[in-house]
Structure formats: structure tokens, C-alpha cells
Design a protein around this motif. Structure first.
Motif, PDB file in Angstrom:
ATOM      1  N   TRP A 129       0.844  -1.193   0.000  1.00  5.49           N
ATOM      2  CA  TRP A 129       0.000   0.000   0.000  1.00  5.49           C
ATOM      3  C   TRP A 129       0.879   1.244   0.000  1.00  5.49           C
ATOM      4  CZ3 TRP A 129      -4.656   1.614  -1.109  1.00  5.49           C
ATOM      5  CH2 TRP A 129      -5.053   2.882  -0.693  1.00  5.49           C
ATOM      6  N   ASP A 130       0.697   2.080  -1.012  1.00  4.73           N
ATOM      7  CA  ASP A 130       1.426   3.343  -1.140  1.00  4.73           C
ATOM      8  C   ASP A 130       0.540   4.450  -0.574  1.00  4.73           C
ATOM      9  OD1 ASP A 130       2.536   5.775  -1.967  1.00  4.73           O
ATOM     10  OD2 ASP A 130       3.310   4.922  -3.835  1.00  4.73           O
ATOM     11  N   PRO A 131       0.893   5.014   0.589  1.00 10.03           N
ATOM     12  CA  PRO A 131       0.026   6.008   1.221  1.00 10.03           C
ATOM     13  C   PRO A 131      -0.001   7.350   0.487  1.00 10.03           C
ATOM     14  CG  PRO A 131       2.075   5.850   2.443  1.00 10.03           C
ATOM     15  CD  PRO A 131       2.116   4.784   1.390  1.00 10.03           C
ATOM     16  N   ARG A 132       1.003   7.629  -0.316  1.00  6.40           N
ATOM     17  CA  ARG A 132       1.040   8.896  -1.046  1.00  6.40           C
ATOM     18  C   ARG A 132       0.176   8.831  -2.303  1.00  6.40           C
ATOM     19  NH1 ARG A 132       5.592   7.791   1.538  1.00  6.40           N
ATOM     20  NH2 ARG A 132       6.575   9.446   2.804  1.00  6.40           N
ATOM     21  N   ALA A 133       0.293   7.724  -3.015  1.00  4.68           N
ATOM     22  CA  ALA A 133      -0.536   7.544  -4.208  1.00  4.68           C
ATOM     23  C   ALA A 133      -1.927   7.035  -3.841  1.00  4.68           C
ATOM     24  CB  ALA A 133       0.139   6.572  -5.170  1.00  4.68           C
ATOM     25  N   LYS A 134      -2.068   6.598  -2.580  1.00  6.22           N
ATOM     26  CA  LYS A 134      -3.341   6.046  -2.087  1.00  6.22           C
ATOM     27  C   LYS A 134      -3.849   4.898  -2.974  1.00  6.22           C
ATOM     28  CE  LYS A 134      -4.994  10.101   0.426  1.00  6.22           C
ATOM     29  NZ  LYS A 134      -3.697  10.814   0.402  1.00  6.22           N
ATOM     30  N   LYS A 135      -2.938   3.996  -3.247  1.00  4.00           N
ATOM     31  CA  LYS A 135      -3.330   2.822  -4.029  1.00  4.00           C
ATOM     32  C   LYS A 135      -2.490   1.623  -3.614  1.00  4.00           C
ATOM     33  CE  LYS A 135      -0.287   3.645  -8.012  1.00  4.00           C
ATOM     34  NZ  LYS A 135      -0.247   3.839  -9.476  1.00  4.00           N
ATOM     35  N   GLY A 136      -3.048   0.436  -3.861  1.00  4.98           N
ATOM     36  CA  GLY A 136      -2.362  -0.792  -3.503  1.00  4.98           C
ATOM     37  C   GLY A 136      -1.873  -1.552  -4.716  1.00  4.98           C
ATOM     38  N   GLU A 137      -0.906  -2.413  -4.487  1.00  7.70           N
ATOM     39  CA  GLU A 137      -0.357  -3.253  -5.553  1.00  7.70           C
ATOM     40  C   GLU A 137      -0.292  -4.695  -5.050  1.00  7.70           C
ATOM     41  OE1 GLU A 137       3.858  -3.972  -7.966  1.00  7.70           O
ATOM     42  OE2 GLU A 137       3.571  -2.156  -6.751  1.00  7.70           O
ATOM     43  N   GLU A 138      -0.910  -5.600  -5.783  1.00  7.44           N
ATOM     44  CA  GLU A 138      -0.864  -7.005  -5.426  1.00  7.44           C
ATOM     45  C   GLU A 138       0.448  -7.606  -5.937  1.00  7.44           C
ATOM     46  OE1 GLU A 138      -2.962  -8.427  -3.473  1.00  7.44           O
ATOM     47  OE2 GLU A 138      -4.359  -6.729  -3.396  1.00  7.44           O
ATOM     48  N   MET A 139       1.160  -8.263  -5.050  1.00  7.35           N
ATOM     49  CA  MET A 139       2.495  -8.748  -5.395  1.00  7.35           C
ATOM     50  C   MET A 139       2.647 -10.252  -5.223  1.00  7.35           C
ATOM     51  SD  MET A 139       4.537  -5.799  -3.335  1.00  7.35           S
ATOM     52  CE  MET A 139       6.034  -6.121  -4.218  1.00  7.35           C
ATOM     53  N   GLY A 140       1.652 -10.906  -4.689  1.00  7.30           N
ATOM     54  CA  GLY A 140       1.772 -12.310  -4.370  1.00  7.30           C
ATOM     55  C   GLY A 140       1.668 -13.227  -5.572  1.00  7.30           C
ATOM     56  N   VAL A 141       1.862 -14.510  -5.304  1.00  4.84           N
ATOM     57  CA  VAL A 141       1.744 -15.545  -6.323  1.00  4.84           C
ATOM     58  C   VAL A 141       0.669 -16.534  -5.867  1.00  4.84           C
ATOM     59  CG1 VAL A 141       4.144 -15.294  -7.020  1.00  4.84           C
ATOM     60  CG2 VAL A 141       3.560 -16.931  -5.227  1.00  4.84           C
ATOM     61  N   LYS A 142       0.298 -17.447  -6.741  1.00  2.00           N
ATOM     62  CA  LYS A 142      -0.727 -18.427  -6.388  1.00  2.00           C
ATOM     63  C   LYS A 142      -0.251 -19.295  -5.231  1.00  2.00           C
ATOM     64  CE  LYS A 142      -3.740 -21.983  -8.394  1.00  2.00           C
ATOM     65  NZ  LYS A 142      -3.586 -22.916  -7.253  1.00  2.00           N
ATOM     66  N   LYS A 143      -1.092 -19.441  -4.225  1.00  2.00           N
ATOM     67  CA  LYS A 143      -0.757 -20.218  -3.049  1.00  2.00           C
ATOM     68  C   LYS A 143      -0.785 -21.711  -3.360  1.00  2.00           C
ATOM     69  CE  LYS A 143      -3.781 -21.019   0.273  1.00  2.00           C
ATOM     70  NZ  LYS A 143      -3.670 -22.481   0.523  1.00  2.00           N
ATOM     71  N   GLU A 144       0.172 -22.439  -2.819  1.00  2.00           N
ATOM     72  CA  GLU A 144       0.201 -23.889  -2.939  1.00  2.00           C
ATOM     73  C   GLU A 144      -0.948 -24.484  -2.135  1.00  2.00           C
ATOM     74  OE1 GLU A 144       0.495 -27.495  -3.616  1.00  2.00           O
ATOM     75  OE2 GLU A 144       2.201 -26.426  -4.508  1.00  2.00           O
ATOM     76  N   ASP A 145      -1.750 -25.338  -2.749  1.00  2.00           N
ATOM     77  CA  ASP A 145      -2.878 -25.950  -2.048  1.00  2.00           C
ATOM     78  C   ASP A 145      -2.431 -26.894  -0.939  1.00  2.00           C
ATOM     79  OD1 ASP A 145      -4.749 -24.624  -3.617  1.00  2.00           O
ATOM     80  OD2 ASP A 145      -4.791 -26.217  -5.128  1.00  2.00           O
ATOM     81  N   LEU A 146      -1.330 -27.599  -1.154  1.00  2.00           N
ATOM     82  CA  LEU A 146      -0.797 -28.529  -0.146  1.00  2.00           C
ATOM     83  C   LEU A 146       0.192 -27.756   0.721  1.00  2.00           C
ATOM     84  CD1 LEU A 146      -0.189 -31.631  -2.455  1.00  2.00           C
ATOM     85  CD2 LEU A 146      -2.236 -31.041  -1.128  1.00  2.00           C
ATOM     86  N   ASN A 147      -0.249 -27.379   1.930  1.00  2.00           N
ATOM     87  CA  ASN A 147       0.501 -26.370   2.675  1.00  2.00           C
ATOM     88  C   ASN A 147       1.806 -26.845   3.317  1.00  2.00           C
ATOM     89  OD1 ASN A 147      -0.520 -27.834   4.812  1.00  2.00           O
ATOM     90  ND2 ASN A 147      -1.842 -26.210   5.584  1.00  2.00           N
ATOM     91  N   LEU A 148       2.124 -28.139   3.253  1.00  2.00           N
ATOM     92  CA  LEU A 148       3.425 -28.605   3.733  1.00  2.00           C
ATOM     93  C   LEU A 148       4.346 -29.028   2.585  1.00  2.00           C
ATOM     94  CD1 LEU A 148       2.395 -30.779   6.822  1.00  2.00           C
ATOM     95  CD2 LEU A 148       2.854 -28.337   6.715  1.00  2.00           C
ATOM     96  N   LYS A 149       3.850 -28.917   1.377  1.00  2.00           N
ATOM     97  CA  LYS A 149       4.616 -29.398   0.231  1.00  2.00           C
ATOM     98  C   LYS A 149       5.888 -28.576   0.012  1.00  2.00           C
ATOM     99  CE  LYS A 149       4.272 -30.277  -4.753  1.00  2.00           C
ATOM    100  NZ  LYS A 149       3.425 -30.157  -5.963  1.00  2.00           N
TER     101      LYS A 149
END
Length: 336
Positions: free
Chosen positions: A270-290
Motif C-alpha cells: 500500500w502506497d500512502p502517497r498515491a493512495k493505491k495498492g499493488e498485489e504482489m503475491g503468487v498463487k498459493k500452494e494448495d498442499l501447505n506442507l509441500k
């Protein structure tokens, strides 16, 4: 390379998750099951290839002497981790042990020294720090995305059904200090390990526990980690209440946010000056211990001792922090 033949100690839900998710990597294969009761071991093994080629053991000594396995995953009660890991390392087996690996930093240091002396690998299973989106978060923190660090708050508050058992007069292991229980050792270590992985070992730490008077354990609390230049990290965790608040890292240029400390769906800046957010993540692995199973397998197969040292450093720092604040608060676990 051929999959790593491994055994398990502990036949609960987390063990089933590790086995199935490790199998999904193609780099592990279950070859032995330990349980105090043969029927329990047999039932567990039957869920994997109908139990074919899986040895059953009802004594730790027999498991240690099983020549068909080279590694052991340990998910026994917390208080037994040290004893079981030590026995497996002495027998020449590599070890993956669930968090918390031990109840004292001295015990953990002894296990790592034993592993090194025998040319073995020992890993503590902090699964969340191996998740793709946690790695994205760390990369952005390290790159200075938020600028000068001003603060951070990490949360893991998840109501436990076992708390209702406490209110009925019972003393389940997770709320019993004699079994290595309490909110700090059960959920707080996720927050501590995440903080140490992101920011390093703190200069000071102070814990404000919310006690469970019926058992004498901590049911939740706030742990403050102090770093240089006035940078503080607040950790909030509980097994007595639920919170949906996110984990955030605040800096002069903006805020990095993940929705949860484990099973992380995404990373947002979240950029407080531009007042906008940027999504940076990737697809989560369904098998959480893999992802952690893959990391450990790759290190095993490559014989990468330098990589092991990186995770050893994390585990030892977490052990020092948790041990210090438990002693400060009188949360002495058997053997501490």
C-alpha cells in the motif's frame, strides 16, 4: 535421484498432512511408521499404498535400527521432541522435527551438534517461512520496498476447541506446560520465527501473557521484539480468541501486508502517497506442507550443509527468544 525413504513418529493430522504433501513432491516415500500401539501404526500405514512396503514399529529402538529408512519426521508431543530426535540422530537418521523442536535452547544446540558430528541434517518444520508468498514478503522487505522500517505487527490468533475442554475442568496437552504446551509454544513460534526470518534476532524481547488460571499456561499474549533505531515488532497470538487482522510491515514508503501468517493467499503493498495498492503475491500452494518438504528434500539430496546452517540459525534464534520470555514470565516447562 530416488525418493528419500522416511519414517514418522506421531500419527496425528499434521503427520498425515506431511506424508501426503511430501509424497506429492515425488522426493519422499514413507517406509516406516512408529506408534505405541501396533493397530494405530497399521491403520496409519494403510492409507499409503495400502501399507505395502511400510514397516510398523512399536518401540523407538526398533525404529532407530530400521535400515530401510534414512530420515524421520517427528510430530510427537512437544515434550518428547528432544528425546525422539536425539535417538534418531544417534542412529544415523536425518531428522525433520515439528516446531517447537525442543523446550530449551541448550537441548536444540545439543541436537545440532550431534547432527553435525554425524554428518546428518536436522530441520525444524516452520512450514510458513517456506511458503512462496512469505518468500515474496521477505524479498520485498530485504529490497527496502517500504523504506526505513518503522514497525511491524504479526498475528496468529486461532480459537482452540480444546479451550472449551479447559473450561470444563480438563487439562489438554496444548494448555499444559508439562507437555510443552501454551500459546507461545504452539502458535507464538510461528510469529517469532517469521519475525526472525524477516528482521533477524531481536536485541530485547518482552512477553505479556494472558494466563489460563485453570492450567497455569499462557492461552495467548503479546510479545514485543525490540531492534535497533527504535524499530519494534509486536506479535499477537492466542488459542483463546480469534482475530482476522492481517500481518503488516510499516515503513516510510508504505506498508506490506499478508492476510495470515500461514497459508498466505497473497502479498499487498500500500502506497500512502498515491493512495493505491499493488498485489504482489503468487498463487498459493494448495498442499501447505509441500513447499517445506521440497526445500528439505533438495537440501538432503544435494548434501547442502550451508543451506542447513541458514535454517539452524533461525531455529536457534527462535529458541533463545522463546526460552528467555518464558523464564521471564515463569512459564517453566518440564526440563527447562
Amino acid at each position: 535421484m530416488a525418493p528419500i525413504p522416511f519414517a514418522i513418529i506421531g500419527t496425528n493430522w499434521i503427520t498425515h498432512s506431511f506424508v501426503s504433501h511430501a509424497h506429492a513432491t515425488g522426493k519422499w516415500v514413507l517406509r516406516a511408521v512408529y506408534s505405541r500401539k501396533e493397530d494405530t501404526a497399521k491403520e496409519f500405514a494403510s492409507k499409503y499404498n495400502d501399507g505395502a512396503n511400510i514397516s510398523l514399529h512399536t518401540s523407538i529402538e526398533a525404529l532407530a535400527n530400521d535400515s530401510n529408512i534414512t530420515a524421520v519426521y517427528i510430530a510427537s508431543p512437544n515434550i518428547l521432541h528432544y528425546e525422539h530426535a536425539r535417538a534418531m540422530l544417534q542412529a544415523g537418521k536425518h531428522v525433520v522435527v515439528e516446531k517447537p523442536a525442543t523446550t530449551t535452547s541448550a537441548q536444540l544446540a545439543e541436537l545440532f551438534e550431534l547432527a553435525h558430528s554425524k554428518g546428518l541434517f536436522l530441520f525444524e518444520a516452520f512450514r510458513h517461512v517456506h511458503e512462496s508468498n512469505f518468500r515474496v514478503l521477505k524479498k520485498e522487505v530485504d529490497a527496502g520496498r517500504v523504506g526505513r522500517l518503522l514497525g511491524a505487527e504479526l498475528r496468529y490468533c486461532q480459537f482452540s476447541s480444546r479451550y472449551d475442554a479447559v473450561l470444563k475442568g480438563e487439562k489438554p496437552n496444548v494448555f499444559n506446560l508439562d507437555f510443552g504446551g501454551g500459546a507461545l509454544m504452539d502458535l507464538g513460534v510461528y510469529c517469532v520465527s517469521a519475525a526472525v526470518r524477516l528482521f533477524g534476532e531481536p536485541k530485547e524481547s518482552t512477553y505479556f501473557p494472558v494466563m489460563v488460571p485453570q492450567t497455569g499456561a499462557d492461552g495467548g499474549g503479546t510479545l514485543v521484539l525490540r531492534y535497533a533505531d527504535g524499530f519494534n515488532v509486536t506479535l499477537v497470538f492466542s488459542k483463546m480468541w480469534h482475530s482476522g487482522a492481517p500481518t503488516e510491515v510499516w515503513g516510510e514508503k508504505g506498508t506490506l501486508e499478508i492476510p495470515t501468517i500461514t497459508d498466505i493467499e497473497g502479498v499487498r503493498f500500500w502506497d500512502p502517497r498515491a493512495k493505491k495498492g499493488e498485489e504482489m503475491g503468487v498463487k498459493k500452494e494448495d498442499l501447505n506442507l509441500k513447499e517445506e518438504a521440497e526445500v528439505f528434500a533438495d537440501i538432503f539430496m544435494a548434501g547442502d550443509r550451508e543451506a542447513m546452517k541458514e535454517w539452524e540459525k533461525l531455529s536457534m534464534a527462535v529458541a533463545r527468544v522463546t526460552e528467555k520470555v518464558r523464564k521471564d514470565c515463569g512459564l517453566l516447562i518440564q526440563g527447562s
